[in-house]
Design a protein around this motif. Structure first.
Motif, short mmCIF file in Angstrom:
data_model
loop_
_atom_site.label_atom_id
_atom_site.label_comp_id
_atom_site.label_asym_id
_atom_site.label_seq_id
_atom_site.Cartn_x
_atom_site.Cartn_y
_atom_site.Cartn_z
N LEU A 20 -6.37 36.21 29.24
CA LEU A 20 -5.33 37.14 28.84
C LEU A 20 -4.08 36.39 28.40
O LEU A 20 -3.49 36.68 27.35
CB LEU A 20 -5.00 38.09 29.99
N TYR A 21 -3.65 35.41 29.19
CA TYR A 21 -2.49 34.62 28.84
C TYR A 21 -2.73 33.81 27.56
O TYR A 21 -1.82 33.64 26.74
CB TYR A 21 -2.09 33.68 29.96
N ALA A 22 -3.95 33.33 27.36
CA ALA A 22 -4.27 32.57 26.15
C ALA A 22 -4.19 33.47 24.92
O ALA A 22 -3.63 33.08 23.88
CB ALA A 22 -5.65 31.95 26.27
N CYS A 23 -4.72 34.68 25.00
CA CYS A 23 -4.68 35.60 23.86
C CYS A 23 -3.27 36.05 23.55
O CYS A 23 -2.87 36.14 22.38
CB CYS A 23 -5.57 36.81 24.13
N VAL A 24 -2.49 36.33 24.57
CA VAL A 24 -1.09 36.73 24.34
C VAL A 24 -0.30 35.57 23.74
O VAL A 24 0.50 35.76 22.82
CB VAL A 24 -0.45 37.23 25.65
N GLY A 25 -0.52 34.37 24.22
CA GLY A 25 0.16 33.19 23.67
C GLY A 25 -0.23 32.93 22.22
O GLY A 25 0.62 32.60 21.39
N LEU A 26 -1.52 33.09 21.89
CA LEU A 26 -1.98 32.90 20.52
C LEU A 26 -1.40 33.96 19.60
O LEU A 26 -0.96 33.66 18.48
CB LEU A 26 -3.51 32.93 20.48
N GLY A 27 -1.37 35.20 20.05
CA GLY A 27 -0.78 36.27 19.24
C GLY A 27 0.71 36.07 19.03
O GLY A 27 1.23 36.30 17.93
N LEU A 28 1.41 35.64 20.06
CA LEU A 28 2.85 35.39 19.95
C LEU A 28 3.14 34.24 18.99
O LEU A 28 4.04 34.33 18.16
CB LEU A 28 3.43 35.10 21.33
N SER A 29 2.36 33.17 19.07
CA SER A 29 2.59 32.04 18.17
C SER A 29 2.25 32.42 16.74
O SER A 29 2.93 31.98 15.80
CB SER A 29 1.81 30.82 18.63
N GLY A 30 1.22 33.23 16.53
CA GLY A 30 0.90 33.69 15.18
C GLY A 30 1.99 34.57 14.60
O GLY A 30 2.32 34.47 13.42
N ALA A 31 2.55 35.44 15.42
CA ALA A 31 3.63 36.31 14.95
C ALA A 31 4.87 35.50 14.60
O ALA A 31 5.54 35.76 13.59
CB ALA A 31 3.95 37.35 16.01
N ILE A 32 5.20 34.52 15.41
CA ILE A 32 6.36 33.66 15.14
C ILE A 32 6.15 32.86 13.86
O ILE A 32 7.05 32.74 13.02
CB ILE A 32 6.66 32.74 16.34
N PHE A 33 4.94 32.33 13.66
CA PHE A 33 4.63 31.59 12.44
C PHE A 33 4.78 32.48 11.21
O PHE A 33 5.36 32.07 10.20
CB PHE A 33 3.20 31.03 12.50
N TYR A 34 4.27 33.71 11.28
CA TYR A 34 4.33 34.61 10.13
C TYR A 34 5.77 35.00 9.80
O TYR A 34 6.15 35.05 8.63
CB TYR A 34 3.49 35.85 10.41
N VAL A 35 6.58 35.26 10.80
CA VAL A 35 7.98 35.62 10.55
C VAL A 35 8.74 34.43 9.95
O VAL A 35 9.51 34.59 8.99
CB VAL A 35 8.65 36.10 11.85
N LEU A 36 8.52 33.23 10.47
CA LEU A 36 9.19 32.05 9.92
C LEU A 36 8.73 31.76 8.50
O LEU A 36 9.53 31.36 7.64
CB LEU A 36 8.96 30.84 10.81
N ARG A 37 7.45 31.96 8.21
CA ARG A 37 6.94 31.73 6.87
C ARG A 37 7.55 32.74 5.90
O ARG A 37 7.93 32.40 4.78
CB ARG A 37 5.43 31.83 6.84
N ASN A 38 7.64 34.01 6.30
CA ASN A 38 8.26 35.01 5.44
C ASN A 38 9.74 34.71 5.22
O ASN A 38 10.27 34.96 4.13
CB ASN A 38 8.10 36.41 6.02
N ALA A 39 10.41 34.20 6.21
CA ALA A 39 11.84 33.91 6.08
C ALA A 39 12.10 32.71 5.19
O ALA A 39 13.17 32.59 4.59
CB ALA A 39 12.45 33.67 7.45
N THR A 40 11.13 31.80 5.06
CA THR A 40 11.36 30.60 4.26
C THR A 40 10.67 30.62 2.90
O THR A 40 11.13 29.97 1.97
CB THR A 40 10.90 29.35 5.01
N ARG A 41 9.57 31.35 2.76
CA ARG A 41 8.79 31.30 1.52
C ARG A 41 8.87 32.55 0.66
O ARG A 41 8.46 32.52 -0.50
CB ARG A 41 7.30 31.08 1.86
#
Length: 85
Positions: A20-41
């Protein structure tokens, strides 16, 4: 009083919570990556308007979509009007 599974010592007693912690951590890191990519690209976001007043002109031949298996945007002319000509 701390809930069980919220500290490392109680997490050892409940190993079923690790996926459960692994899935939540993976989802959180994916969401952060997507927001940062949208903000820069993304051409809709402009961070420096003083040195480049028309930033959308930079993206006339660039691919800014996350994934496009069908088209190569470097070979397609942009349909956007060129205001500086």
């Amino acid at each position: 009083m701390v809930m069980q599974g919220m500290t490392f010592s109680t997490l050892k007693k409940h190993p079923a919570l690790l996926p459960l912690y692994a899935c939540v951590g993976l989802g959180l890191s994916g969401a952060i990556f997507y927001v940062l990519r949208n903000a820069t690209r993304n051409p809709d976001v402009s961070w420096n308007k003083s040195s480049n007043p028309e930033p959308w002109q930079e993206y006339s031949n660039k691919q800014y979509k996350f994934y496009s298996p069908v088209r190569d945007y470097s070979k397609i002319e942009s349909p956007a009007p060129k205001y500086n000509e």
